[in-house]
Enzyme design. Structure first.
Site, PDB file in Angstrom:
ATOM      1  N   THR A  49       0.825  -1.200   0.000  1.00 14.45           N
ATOM      2  CA  THR A  49       0.000   0.000   0.000  1.00 14.45           C
ATOM      3  C   THR A  49       0.860   1.251   0.000  1.00 14.45           C
ATOM      4  O   THR A  49       1.991   1.244   0.506  1.00 14.45           O
ATOM      5  CB  THR A  49      -0.931   0.050   1.235  1.00 14.45           C
ATOM      6  OG1 THR A  49      -0.130   0.235   2.410  1.00 14.45           O
ATOM      7  CG2 THR A  49      -1.765  -1.207   1.362  1.00 14.45           C
ATOM      8  N   CYS A  77       3.620  11.956  -6.809  1.00 14.90           N
ATOM      9  CA  CYS A  77       4.516  10.803  -6.906  1.00 14.90           C
ATOM     10  C   CYS A  77       3.873   9.714  -7.758  1.00 14.90           C
ATOM     11  O   CYS A  77       2.663   9.706  -7.982  1.00 14.90           O
ATOM     12  CB  CYS A  77       4.795  10.222  -5.524  1.00 14.90           C
ATOM     13  SG  CYS A  77       5.866  11.228  -4.487  1.00 14.90           S
ATOM     14  N   HIS A 130       7.893   3.764  -5.000  1.00 17.95           N
ATOM     15  CA  HIS A 130       7.194   5.032  -4.812  1.00 17.95           C
ATOM     16  C   HIS A 130       8.233   6.133  -4.984  1.00 17.95           C
ATOM     17  O   HIS A 130       9.084   6.311  -4.128  1.00 17.95           O
ATOM     18  CB  HIS A 130       6.588   5.055  -3.404  1.00 17.95           C
ATOM     19  CG  HIS A 130       5.891   6.337  -3.047  1.00 17.95           C
ATOM     20  ND1 HIS A 130       4.861   6.351  -2.152  1.00 17.95           N
ATOM     21  CD2 HIS A 130       6.067   7.633  -3.425  1.00 17.95           C
ATOM     22  CE1 HIS A 130       4.436   7.613  -1.993  1.00 17.95           C
ATOM     23  NE2 HIS A 130       5.167   8.392  -2.758  1.00 17.95           N
TER      24      HIS A 130
END
Length: 185
Positions: free
Chosen positions: A28, A34, A51
């Site tokens: 998650t 981003c 990420h």
């Protein structure tokens, strides 16, 4: 009747990447401008997510914690991490998320991030089987690396602004790698 197994949530913050081969694991993250790239090898039953804050390119000097902000660095780490765990490059597939324009007065770094991820994967010969990029609100993302299932939730205006504030902070410095690890640039 047996109880369904509880999902093992693994949260990823800006500058991180994680890999899992547990069918109950869900990766998650929360994204504004981003981008998260979700890659998996469906045959090996392994996948991962990164990420990143900025696209970056190979001509930019990247050192220490600064390198973890850039997609070029995190994409390489994720791909090489998957290969090291038994994935095969020719079976990898990708989904990309994020890249919102969260502040109307700023340049559209989110669009640049999404374009970078798309081009990087194209250059690497990794097909993109799904994506959700752009828009003006952040998203909460869930990715099940074994099945390839992905789910996103739009963030409210207040949640998006909180995400933008987090993206503007510098990530904590990354600790030095262990002697036996390999660092790719």
């Amino acid at each position: 009747m047996t109880d369904a197994p509880v999902a093992r949530r693994i949260h990823i913050i800006q500058g991180e990447w994680k890999i899992a081969n547990d069918p109950n694991a869900v990766l998650t993250t929360i994204l504004g401008s981003c981008v998260a790239a979700c890659l998996r090898d469906p045959v090996a039953g392994i996948g991962g997510m990164n990420h990143f804050l900025l696209p970056g390119n190979s001509s930019m000097p990247m050192t220490g914690g600064d390198a973890t902000r850039y997609g070029v660095h995190l994409m390489e780490l994720l791909i090489n991490g998957l290969l090291k765990q038994g994935a095969r490059r020719d079976r990898l597939e990708a989904k990309i998320f994020g890249g919102a324009k969260t502040i109307s007065t700023f340049s559209n770094v989110g669009e640049q991030n999404a374009a970078f991820a798309t081009q990087f994967l194209r250059d690497e010969g990794i097909p993109i089987v799904g994506s959700s990029t752009g828009g003006d609100h952040g998203r909460k993302l869930e990715f099940w690396p074994v099945s390839g299932r992905a789910r996103q939730y739009p963030l409210t205006g207040a949640e998006t602004q909180k995400t933008v504030a987090m993206e503007q902070q510098r990530p904590a410095p990354v600790s030095k790698p262990v002697e036996s690890s390999i660092e790719f640039f």
